[in-house]
Every structure is written in C-alpha cells, then in structure tokens.
Design a protein around this motif. Structure first.
Motif, PDB file in Angstrom:
ATOM      1  N   ILE A  29      -8.848  -1.213  -6.638  1.00 61.53           N
ATOM      2  CA  ILE A  29      -8.488  -2.546  -6.345  1.00 61.53           C
ATOM      3  C   ILE A  29      -6.933  -3.169  -6.558  1.00 61.53           C
ATOM      4  O   ILE A  29      -6.338  -3.576  -5.656  1.00 61.53           O
ATOM      5  CB  ILE A  29      -9.577  -3.738  -7.307  1.00 61.53           C
ATOM      6  CG1 ILE A  29     -10.893  -3.484  -6.355  1.00 61.53           C
ATOM      7  CG2 ILE A  29      -8.933  -5.005  -6.998  1.00 61.53           C
ATOM      8  CD1 ILE A  29     -11.826  -4.461  -7.213  1.00 61.53           C
ATOM      9  N   THR A  30      -6.567  -2.526  -7.718  1.00 57.49           N
ATOM     10  CA  THR A  30      -5.268  -2.795  -8.081  1.00 57.49           C
ATOM     11  C   THR A  30      -4.317  -2.211  -7.096  1.00 57.49           C
ATOM     12  O   THR A  30      -3.349  -2.786  -6.665  1.00 57.49           O
ATOM     13  CB  THR A  30      -4.997  -2.241  -9.702  1.00 57.49           C
ATOM     14  OG1 THR A  30      -5.723  -2.860 -10.313  1.00 57.49           O
ATOM     15  CG2 THR A  30      -3.591  -2.342  -9.866  1.00 57.49           C
ATOM     16  N   LEU A  31      -4.388  -0.865  -6.716  1.00 58.55           N
ATOM     17  CA  LEU A  31      -3.495  -0.120  -5.913  1.00 58.55           C
ATOM     18  C   LEU A  31      -3.473  -0.838  -4.589  1.00 58.55           C
ATOM     19  O   LEU A  31      -2.511  -1.015  -3.932  1.00 58.55           O
ATOM     20  CB  LEU A  31      -4.031   1.267  -5.881  1.00 58.55           C
ATOM     21  CG  LEU A  31      -3.581   2.161  -6.992  1.00 58.55           C
ATOM     22  CD1 LEU A  31      -4.212   3.315  -6.848  1.00 58.55           C
ATOM     23  CD2 LEU A  31      -2.318   2.325  -7.230  1.00 58.55           C
ATOM     24  N   THR A  32      -4.577  -1.169  -4.157  1.00 54.44           N
ATOM     25  CA  THR A  32      -4.952  -1.896  -2.739  1.00 54.44           C
ATOM     26  C   THR A  32      -4.380  -3.367  -2.797  1.00 54.44           C
ATOM     27  O   THR A  32      -3.521  -3.512  -1.567  1.00 54.44           O
ATOM     28  CB  THR A  32      -6.378  -1.788  -2.146  1.00 54.44           C
ATOM     29  OG1 THR A  32      -6.736  -0.677  -2.269  1.00 54.44           O
ATOM     30  CG2 THR A  32      -6.261  -2.611  -0.970  1.00 54.44           C
ATOM     31  N   ARG A  33      -4.371  -3.977  -3.569  1.00 52.22           N
ATOM     32  CA  ARG A  33      -3.862  -5.246  -3.468  1.00 52.22           C
ATOM     33  C   ARG A  33      -2.231  -5.244  -3.780  1.00 52.22           C
ATOM     34  O   ARG A  33      -1.613  -6.219  -3.149  1.00 52.22           O
ATOM     35  CB  ARG A  33      -4.319  -6.105  -4.882  1.00 52.22           C
ATOM     36  CG  ARG A  33      -5.862  -6.565  -4.400  1.00 52.22           C
ATOM     37  CD  ARG A  33      -6.251  -7.354  -5.652  1.00 52.22           C
ATOM     38  NE  ARG A  33      -7.747  -7.899  -5.311  1.00 52.22           N
ATOM     39  CZ  ARG A  33      -8.322  -8.428  -6.435  1.00 52.22           C
ATOM     40  NH1 ARG A  33      -8.149  -8.561  -7.522  1.00 52.22           N
ATOM     41  NH2 ARG A  33      -9.689  -8.817  -6.042  1.00 52.22           N
ATOM     42  N   ALA A  34      -1.922  -4.256  -4.135  1.00 50.77           N
ATOM     43  CA  ALA A  34      -0.207  -4.140  -4.512  1.00 50.77           C
ATOM     44  C   ALA A  34       0.277  -3.625  -2.983  1.00 50.77           C
ATOM     45  O   ALA A  34       1.614  -3.476  -2.959  1.00 50.77           O
ATOM     46  CB  ALA A  34       0.015  -2.988  -5.557  1.00 50.77           C
ATOM     47  N   GLU A  35      -0.384  -3.040  -2.069  1.00 56.72           N
ATOM     48  CA  GLU A  35       0.127  -2.784  -0.833  1.00 56.72           C
ATOM     49  C   GLU A  35       0.776  -3.721  -0.064  1.00 56.72           C
ATOM     50  O   GLU A  35       0.202  -4.862  -0.035  1.00 56.72           O
ATOM     51  CB  GLU A  35      -1.206  -1.806   0.018  1.00 56.72           C
ATOM     52  CG  GLU A  35      -1.768  -0.787  -0.663  1.00 56.72           C
ATOM     53  CD  GLU A  35      -2.819  -0.223   0.311  1.00 56.72           C
ATOM     54  OE1 GLU A  35      -3.469   0.817  -0.285  1.00 56.72           O
ATOM     55  OE2 GLU A  35      -3.032  -0.640   1.263  1.00 56.72           O
ATOM     56  N   ALA A  36       1.789  -3.118   0.707  1.00 57.98           N
ATOM     57  CA  ALA A  36       2.323  -4.085   1.681  1.00 57.98           C
ATOM     58  C   ALA A  36       1.483  -4.515   2.826  1.00 57.98           C
ATOM     59  O   ALA A  36       0.669  -3.658   3.386  1.00 57.98           O
ATOM     60  CB  ALA A  36       3.557  -3.535   2.138  1.00 57.98           C
ATOM     61  N   GLY A  37       1.467  -5.737   3.019  1.00 55.03           N
ATOM     62  CA  GLY A  37       0.547  -6.192   4.037  1.00 55.03           C
ATOM     63  C   GLY A  37      -0.802  -6.541   3.616  1.00 55.03           C
ATOM     64  O   GLY A  37      -1.778  -7.170   4.630  1.00 55.03           O
ATOM     65  N   CYS A  38      -1.190  -6.383   2.478  1.00 53.81           N
ATOM     66  CA  CYS A  38      -2.430  -6.736   1.698  1.00 53.81           C
ATOM     67  C   CYS A  38      -2.665  -8.134   1.891  1.00 53.81           C
ATOM     68  O   CYS A  38      -2.082  -8.585   0.717  1.00 53.81           O
ATOM     69  CB  CYS A  38      -2.808  -5.790   0.799  1.00 53.81           C
ATOM     70  SG  CYS A  38      -4.475  -6.444   0.212  1.00 53.81           S
ATOM     71  N   LEU A  39      -3.562  -8.901   2.122  1.00 55.49           N
ATOM     72  CA  LEU A  39      -3.670 -10.220   2.137  1.00 55.49           C
ATOM     73  C   LEU A  39      -4.802 -10.490   1.007  1.00 55.49           C
ATOM     74  O   LEU A  39      -4.711 -11.670   0.339  1.00 55.49           O
ATOM     75  CB  LEU A  39      -3.979 -11.240   3.375  1.00 55.49           C
ATOM     76  CG  LEU A  39      -2.934 -11.125   4.331  1.00 55.49           C
ATOM     77  CD1 LEU A  39      -3.371 -11.388   5.684  1.00 55.49           C
ATOM     78  CD2 LEU A  39      -1.465 -11.759   3.857  1.00 55.49           C
ATOM     79  N   SER A  40      -5.801  -9.954   1.078  1.00 59.81           N
ATOM     80  CA  SER A  40      -6.954  -9.985   0.139  1.00 59.81           C
ATOM     81  C   SER A  40      -7.727  -8.734   0.260  1.00 59.81           C
ATOM     82  O   SER A  40      -7.768  -7.998   1.243  1.00 59.81           O
ATOM     83  CB  SER A  40      -7.629 -11.237   0.441  1.00 59.81           C
ATOM     84  OG  SER A  40      -8.491 -11.084   1.716  1.00 59.81           O
TER      85      SER A  40
END
Length: 95
Positions: free
Chosen positions: A31-42
């Motif tokens: 979750i932490t890594l994904t939320r930090a990705e460019a373009g992740c809104l939620s």
C-alpha cells in the motif's frame, strides 16, 4: 472519475490461513509503495467480514500510470508473497 482515469476494482481471495497471513504481512508495504507512485489517485485494499477476502479499489490518472504500477508490483515482494492467490478484478479506462 477523470476522463483518462483507469480504475481497478474487485477481490483478492485466499484459500488458506497461510495465504491470508502472507497477504496481511506484505500488504502494508505494498500500500505504501503504491500510494507513492506517480499517477496513483487512490489505492485501497481492505479486509472484509470474511478473513480470506480483501476488497481492492485502485484509481490511476491514466493508462501509463496504471501500467507502470502493474510493472512495479509484478517485480515486488508483494508479487512473490501473493503468487497464486485468486484475484477477481474489473478494470475500466484501458483501451
């Protein structure tokens, strides 16, 4: 939803406590890594009343951001820990 957004919704379903334990252990970092990705809104992966099932809801700005997420996730510890666990997803916004 934005005009180019890509969304993924569905479930992750384990068949054993061993699988569920691996999901619970690997999920916070994923979750932490994904939320930090460019373009992740939620990005939400939430437990249900069934301890073997999680609801998954993802939103990315566009197909490029979603595909970058898929590539990163496929090469991550999350992918190793959850290999073979059933996923039932619906993706909208990809051509």
């Amino acid at each position: 939803m934005g005009i180019n957004e890509v969304t993924l919704t569905g479930t992750l379903t384990c068949v054993s406590e061993a699988e569920a334990s691996r999901v619970r252990a690997a999920l916070p970092a994923h979750i932490t890594l994904t939320r930090a990705e460019a373009g992740c809104l939620s990005f939400e992966v939430t437990a249900t009343d069934d301890p073997m099932v999680w609801n998954v809801a993802e939103r990315f700005t566009d197909a490029s951001a979603f595909k970058a997420h898929q590539t990163r996730a496929a090469a991550s510890d999350w992918a190793v820990q959850t290999a073979g666990i059933a996923r039932n997803y619906t993706i909208t916004g990809l051509e």
